[in-house]
Design a protein around this motif. Structure first.
Motif, PDB file in Angstrom:
ATOM      1  N   HIS A 203      33.385  44.382  50.588  1.00 20.27           N
ATOM      2  CA  HIS A 203      32.882  44.587  49.224  1.00 20.27           C
ATOM      3  C   HIS A 203      34.034  44.782  48.246  1.00 20.27           C
ATOM      4  N   ASP A 204      35.241  45.023  48.760  1.00 22.97           N
ATOM      5  CA  ASP A 204      36.377  45.319  47.897  1.00 22.97           C
ATOM      6  C   ASP A 204      37.052  44.019  47.460  1.00 22.97           C
ATOM      7  N   LEU A 205      36.924  43.701  46.160  1.00 27.38           N
ATOM      8  CA  LEU A 205      37.402  42.400  45.681  1.00 27.38           C
ATOM      9  C   LEU A 205      38.907  42.251  45.774  1.00 27.38           C
ATOM     10  N   ALA A 206      39.631  43.360  45.620  1.00 28.17           N
ATOM     11  CA  ALA A 206      41.084  43.263  45.670  1.00 28.17           C
ATOM     12  C   ALA A 206      41.536  42.981  47.102  1.00 28.17           C
ATOM     13  N   VAL A 207      40.894  43.635  48.068  1.00 26.11           N
ATOM     14  CA  VAL A 207      41.222  43.398  49.474  1.00 26.11           C
ATOM     15  C   VAL A 207      40.905  41.946  49.841  1.00 26.11           C
ATOM     16  N   VAL A 208      39.742  41.465  49.403  1.00 30.99           N
ATOM     17  CA  VAL A 208      39.339  40.086  49.718  1.00 30.99           C
ATOM     18  C   VAL A 208      40.324  39.087  49.104  1.00 30.99           C
ATOM     19  N   LYS A 209      40.752  39.368  47.871  1.00 33.88           N
ATOM     20  CA  LYS A 209      41.689  38.434  47.250  1.00 33.88           C
ATOM     21  C   LYS A 209      42.994  38.406  48.029  1.00 33.88           C
ATOM     22  N   ASN A 210      43.421  39.576  48.499  1.00 40.41           N
ATOM     23  CA  ASN A 210      44.704  39.645  49.177  1.00 40.41           C
ATOM     24  C   ASN A 210      44.735  38.815  50.457  1.00 40.41           C
ATOM     25  N   ILE A 211      43.614  38.762  51.165  1.00 43.06           N
ATOM     26  CA  ILE A 211      43.657  38.168  52.512  1.00 43.06           C
ATOM     27  C   ILE A 211      43.084  36.745  52.572  1.00 43.06           C
ATOM     28  N   SER A 212      42.357  36.317  51.528  1.00 41.44           N
ATOM     29  CA  SER A 212      41.575  35.085  51.653  1.00 41.44           C
ATOM     30  C   SER A 212      42.275  33.857  51.079  1.00 41.44           C
ATOM     31  N   ASP A 213      41.907  32.686  51.660  1.00 40.99           N
ATOM     32  CA  ASP A 213      42.291  31.411  51.082  1.00 40.99           C
ATOM     33  C   ASP A 213      41.170  30.902  50.191  1.00 40.99           C
ATOM     34  N   ARG A 214      39.934  31.182  50.631  1.00 44.20           N
ATOM     35  CA  ARG A 214      38.769  30.705  49.926  1.00 44.20           C
ATOM     36  C   ARG A 214      37.793  31.873  49.887  1.00 44.20           C
ATOM     37  N   VAL A 215      36.971  31.953  48.853  1.00 45.13           N
ATOM     38  CA  VAL A 215      36.081  33.094  48.697  1.00 45.13           C
ATOM     39  C   VAL A 215      34.665  32.622  48.397  1.00 45.13           C
ATOM     40  N   ALA A 216      33.672  33.300  48.987  1.00 50.17           N
ATOM     41  CA  ALA A 216      32.273  33.052  48.674  1.00 50.17           C
ATOM     42  C   ALA A 216      31.663  34.363  48.185  1.00 50.17           C
ATOM     43  N   VAL A 217      30.988  34.317  47.038  1.00 46.43           N
ATOM     44  CA  VAL A 217      30.406  35.511  46.446  1.00 46.43           C
ATOM     45  C   VAL A 217      28.893  35.499  46.692  1.00 46.43           C
ATOM     46  N   MET A 218      28.373  36.589  47.239  1.00 49.42           N
ATOM     47  CA  MET A 218      26.938  36.675  47.552  1.00 49.42           C
ATOM     48  C   MET A 218      26.235  37.645  46.623  1.00 49.42           C
ATOM     49  N   TYR A 219      24.978  37.329  46.307  1.00 48.10           N
ATOM     50  CA  TYR A 219      24.142  38.258  45.554  1.00 48.10           C
ATOM     51  C   TYR A 219      22.715  38.146  46.076  1.00 48.10           C
ATOM     52  N   LEU A 220      22.178  39.227  46.538  1.00 46.25           N
ATOM     53  CA  LEU A 220      20.782  39.291  46.961  1.00 46.25           C
ATOM     54  C   LEU A 220      20.385  38.144  47.900  1.00 46.25           C
ATOM     55  N   GLY A 221      21.175  37.935  48.942  1.00 44.00           N
ATOM     56  CA  GLY A 221      20.808  36.967  49.965  1.00 44.00           C
ATOM     57  C   GLY A 221      21.215  35.544  49.679  1.00 44.00           C
ATOM     58  N   LYS A 222      21.849  35.308  48.531  1.00 46.08           N
ATOM     59  CA  LYS A 222      22.234  33.937  48.185  1.00 46.08           C
ATOM     60  C   LYS A 222      23.689  33.865  47.768  1.00 46.08           C
ATOM     61  N   LEU A 223      24.205  32.651  47.722  1.00 44.83           N
ATOM     62  CA  LEU A 223      25.573  32.460  47.248  1.00 44.83           C
ATOM     63  C   LEU A 223      25.581  32.161  45.755  1.00 44.83           C
ATOM     64  N   CYS A 224      26.507  32.799  45.026  1.00 45.38           N
ATOM     65  CA  CYS A 224      26.673  32.545  43.595  1.00 45.38           C
ATOM     66  C   CYS A 224      27.753  31.520  43.348  1.00 45.38           C
ATOM     67  N   GLU A 225      28.853  31.722  44.053  1.00 46.76           N
ATOM     68  CA  GLU A 225      30.036  30.944  43.740  1.00 46.76           C
ATOM     69  C   GLU A 225      30.908  30.847  44.975  1.00 46.76           C
ATOM     70  N   VAL A 226      31.515  29.674  45.165  1.00 49.26           N
ATOM     71  CA  VAL A 226      32.430  29.462  46.280  1.00 49.26           C
ATOM     72  C   VAL A 226      33.639  28.728  45.731  1.00 49.26           C
ATOM     73  N   GLY A 227      34.819  29.108  46.192  1.00 52.25           N
ATOM     74  CA  GLY A 227      35.963  28.339  45.735  1.00 52.25           C
ATOM     75  C   GLY A 227      37.281  28.864  46.238  1.00 52.25           C
ATOM     76  N   ASP A 228      38.309  28.144  45.861  1.00 52.17           N
ATOM     77  CA  ASP A 228      39.678  28.546  46.160  1.00 52.17           C
ATOM     78  C   ASP A 228      39.904  29.943  45.608  1.00 52.17           C
ATOM     79  N   CYS A 229      40.541  30.786  46.422  1.00 51.83           N
ATOM     80  CA  CYS A 229      40.662  32.208  46.092  1.00 51.83           C
ATOM     81  C   CYS A 229      41.346  32.430  44.746  1.00 51.83           C
ATOM     82  N   ALA A 230      42.517  31.847  44.556  1.00 48.15           N
ATOM     83  CA  ALA A 230      43.268  32.101  43.323  1.00 48.15           C
ATOM     84  C   ALA A 230      42.489  31.615  42.100  1.00 48.15           C
ATOM     85  N   THR A 231      41.860  30.418  42.212  1.00 45.56           N
ATOM     86  CA  THR A 231      41.105  29.851  41.096  1.00 45.56           C
ATOM     87  C   THR A 231      39.920  30.734  40.729  1.00 45.56           C
TER      88      THR A 231
END
Lengths: 354, 334
Positions: free
Chosen positions: B221-249
């Motif tokens: 749940h910690d966005l800073a931790v996720v940014k530090n370790i990830s190449d790509r990120v997927a954001v979830m809200y209430l059982g669904k995906l909102c956004e997926v993409g390259d971490c830095a972008t």
């Protein structure tokens, strides 16, 4: 939504010391020996200020806040030093003295809104209880005040919420109820122990904004206990950093972040990942783990993990002194940041990793 | 989204994990109602990549991790791992496939058997799968323990409660690596740890990922931790995906209003940082009766009537950035 005027803020002195701690020690008797959870804290909290108490788990920040409130059990706790609240000595004060202060003078918000509310009591009754006990309000008066308080902490449709039980509310709503209870009697000081740690980040922002707003409007003193430097950065006037049962650095918030003197504070700031750094930025982790508070090491308690430590740090304990260029900035360190070069730490003993 | 769609899935040879239309339903007491904790998630992870899955509590991110492992069986959807469909496997075949995907959990102390020495805990997978001789097993376990920073001799005579939280998480990591997995699913692996120890464990995961050629799914749940370790990120809200993409972008230019809200809500450890007004009020609603259309619309500052009626689907908004939103925060696309 127009918010009702807060209760009981008139006729309060605006300045001067409110809480004065002198060499406060709170030790717990355990099977392993005496745990020195708080070990000599001297700190003055001024009226109307927001003070952050920051530290990792085991640093003594929660025990210190509970020592101030007088919430620790009588048995098995060894306490010494002096805790004065508006001049009244609270160390070993009789229960009746504490009861006369709780609610009207000092109140507390706890970390876990799930377990800090009575599950068998309607929300309205829990908020009305301090009003009836401490302020002697009638049932009808207490009900009106409760609705006002719920509106003030931004709980929608307060009249209906009164009849609900805690399980019917979300975590954020429960924490708002906790805050309403703490604010009910218009306390002079509010101690908030990790008030947002159990909450989601979007809700955390709302609760912190609410606490800051209430503090300003009521000219209330706020002690914000947290492990999160990000939480204190924007919501406090000054910060005391705790490590191993002691305050190791104390400064106005801006100065603490701008000109960190204590190596532990610096290390803590550097070890936190931030969204400003690109992905895969190597984190400057602090090696080792916090000291054992049954047999604390001689000298500085951070020395074993400190990149600046010299021989003296392991032998002699530094005391909290004011900086020569800023009388408000205090730190406990022989070699504050910027005075000596960091040295490579001994390769960590595998058994000493956190 | 909170919407559906698979536009963000990639067509490449080195996809280790591909999840499509994942759904799980749970009954709600005796009400006859069901709750979709995960409601049509699609994801893919390339070999050697770290995918961060981020969201608030109750959004279904941990449930997604368990569904991938088949610790929970999905109601619908497909999970292909290394070319094998896991949802139809069972028994021996599933157990065998799962040796190559391992999981570490949030609470490091309670996820280790309290009655056994931690060395035995790490050794057990090798014994179960009869990998190597006893001597080879011992050597492997000792080497791994040393690699994660735990003294093998102490591990042989101590149980989980004799170690700190950070040390127990290191032990869990050693256990997860002992069978040489391809994929490591980390479910909030550092959120129970102190900040100073958190950094040690994140650095350790990065080192082990490089040394063992791992692919990571990092749930937090910690966005800073996720940014530090990830190449790509997927954001979830209430059982669904909102956004997926390259971490830095995604962190530089979030396209979904919910991603923006999450980023704006992070307390910044800098007293001089400009004040960002909180743009949305309220909390995630119950997934039992989710909002119509886009599930985020009741809290969204940009919501229109369309958002209340029609569920958005994933669409590209740039190089490797996909968003399920009718009004993304991208010029020219609203």
């Amino acid at each position: 939504m127009t918010r009702p005027r807060p209760l009981q803020t008139a006729g309060r002195p605006a300045e001067g010391p409110l809480i004065e701690l002198t060499d406060v020690r709170t030790h717990f008797a355990t099977e392993r020996g005496l745990v020195r959870a708080v070990d000599g804290v001297t700190l003055t909290i001024q009226r109307g200020r927001a003070v952050g108490l920051v530290g990792e788990s085991g640093s003594g920040k929660t025990v210190l806040s509970r020592s101030i409130m007088g919430l620790l059990p009588r048995r098995g706790v060894v306490r010494s030093g002096s805790i004065r609240f508006e001049g009244t000595e609270l160390i070993d004060a009789p229960r009746s003295t504490l009861r006369s202060l709780w609610g009207r003078e000092m109140a507390m918000v706890f970390q876990d809104p799930m377990t800090s509310l009575n599950p068998l009591m309607r929300v309205g009754e829990q908020i009305a209880e301090p009003l009836r006990i401490h302020l002697g309000q009638s049932r009808a008066e207490a009900r009106d005040t409760t609705i006002r308080l719920l509106t003030e902490v931004r709980i929608p449709s307060p009249a209906e919420r009164l009849r609900q039980y805690p399980y019917e509310l979300s975590g954020g709503m429960r924490q708002r109820v906790m805050i309403a209870i703490a604010l009910a009697c218009g306390p002079t000081a509010l101690l908030a122990d990790e008030p947002t740690t159990a909450l989601d980040v979007t809700v955390q922002a709302q609760i912190l904004a609410l606490l800051s707003e209430e503090r300003r409007e009521r000219n209330m003193t706020l002690v914000l206990v947290t492990h999160d430097l990000g939480v204190v950065a924007r919501h406090t006037d000054e910060v005391a950093v705790m490590y191993g049962g002691k305050v190791v650095e104390r400064a106005p918030t801006a100065a603490l972040f701008r000109r960190t003197r204590m190596p532990y504070t610096e290390a803590l700031m550097r070890s936190i990942p931030t969204v400003d750094d690109p992905p895969h930025t190597r984190l400057a982790a602090i090696p080792g783990r916090p000291p054992d508070l049954v047999e604390p090491p001689p000298g500085c308690r951070f020395a074993a993990r400190c990149a600046y430590a010299r021989e003296r740090c392991h032998a002699e304990e530094p005391s909290l002194v004011a900086s020569s260029d800023d009388p408000d900035h205090h730190y406990a360190c022989w070699y504050p940041v910027g005075t000596v070069e960091p040295v490579a730490l001994r390769p960590a003993d595998p058994a000493a990793v956190g | 989204m909170a919407g559906t769609g698979t536009a963000h899935l990639r067509d490449a040879d080195d996809i280790v994990l591909r999840v499509e239309g994942l759904v799980v339903e749970f009954p709600v007491g005796r009400t006859g109602l069901t709750v979709q904790a995960v409601s049509g998630i699609s994801l893919d992870v390339r070999r050697g990549e770290t995918l961060g899955l981020v969201g608030e509590s109750g959004c279904g991110k941990s449930t997604t991790g368990k569904l991938l492992m088949q610790l929970l069986r999905p109601t619908a959807g497909s999970v292909r791992f290394d070319g094998v469909e896991l949802t139809t496997l069972s028994g021996e075949a599933l157990r065998r496939a799962r040796t190559r995907m391992q999981m570490i959990f949030q609470d490091p102390i309670s996820s280790l058997n309290p009655r056994r020495t931690v060395r035995d805990v790490v050794l057990e997978p090798l014994r179960i799968w009869k990998r190597g001789t006893a001597a080879e097993q011992s050597a492997k376990v000792d080497a791994l323990l040393a690699e994660v920073g735990i003294d093998p001799a102490r591990a042989a005579e101590s149980r989980a409660h004799q170690f700190s939280g950070g040390q127990c998480q290191r032990i869990s990591i050693a256990r997860s690596l002992v069978l040489d997995p391809t994929l490591l699913i980390c479910d909030e692996p550092v959120s129970a740890l102190d900040v100073s120890v958190q950094a040690q464990v994140i650095n350790l995961l990065e080192d082990l990922k490089a040394a063992h050629g791992l692919t990571l799914l990092f749930i937090a749940h910690d966005l800073a931790v996720v940014k530090n370790i990830s190449d790509r990120v997927a954001v979830m809200y209430l059982g669904k995906l909102c956004e997926v993409g390259d971490c830095a972008t995604l962190y530089r230019a979030p396209a979904h209003p919910y991603t923006r809200l999450l980023l704006d809500s992070i307390p910044i450890p800098d007293p001089a940082a400009p004040d960002v007004p909180v743009t949305a009020d309220g909390e995630p609603p119950s997934p039992v009766l989710p909002p119509s259309g886009c599930r985020f619309h009741p809290r969204c500052p940009a919501a229109t009537e369309l958002c209340a009626t029609t569920e958005p689907t994933m669409r590209p908004v740039g190089d490797d950035q996909f968003v399920a939103c009718h009004h993304p925060l991208v010029a020219g696309l609203t």
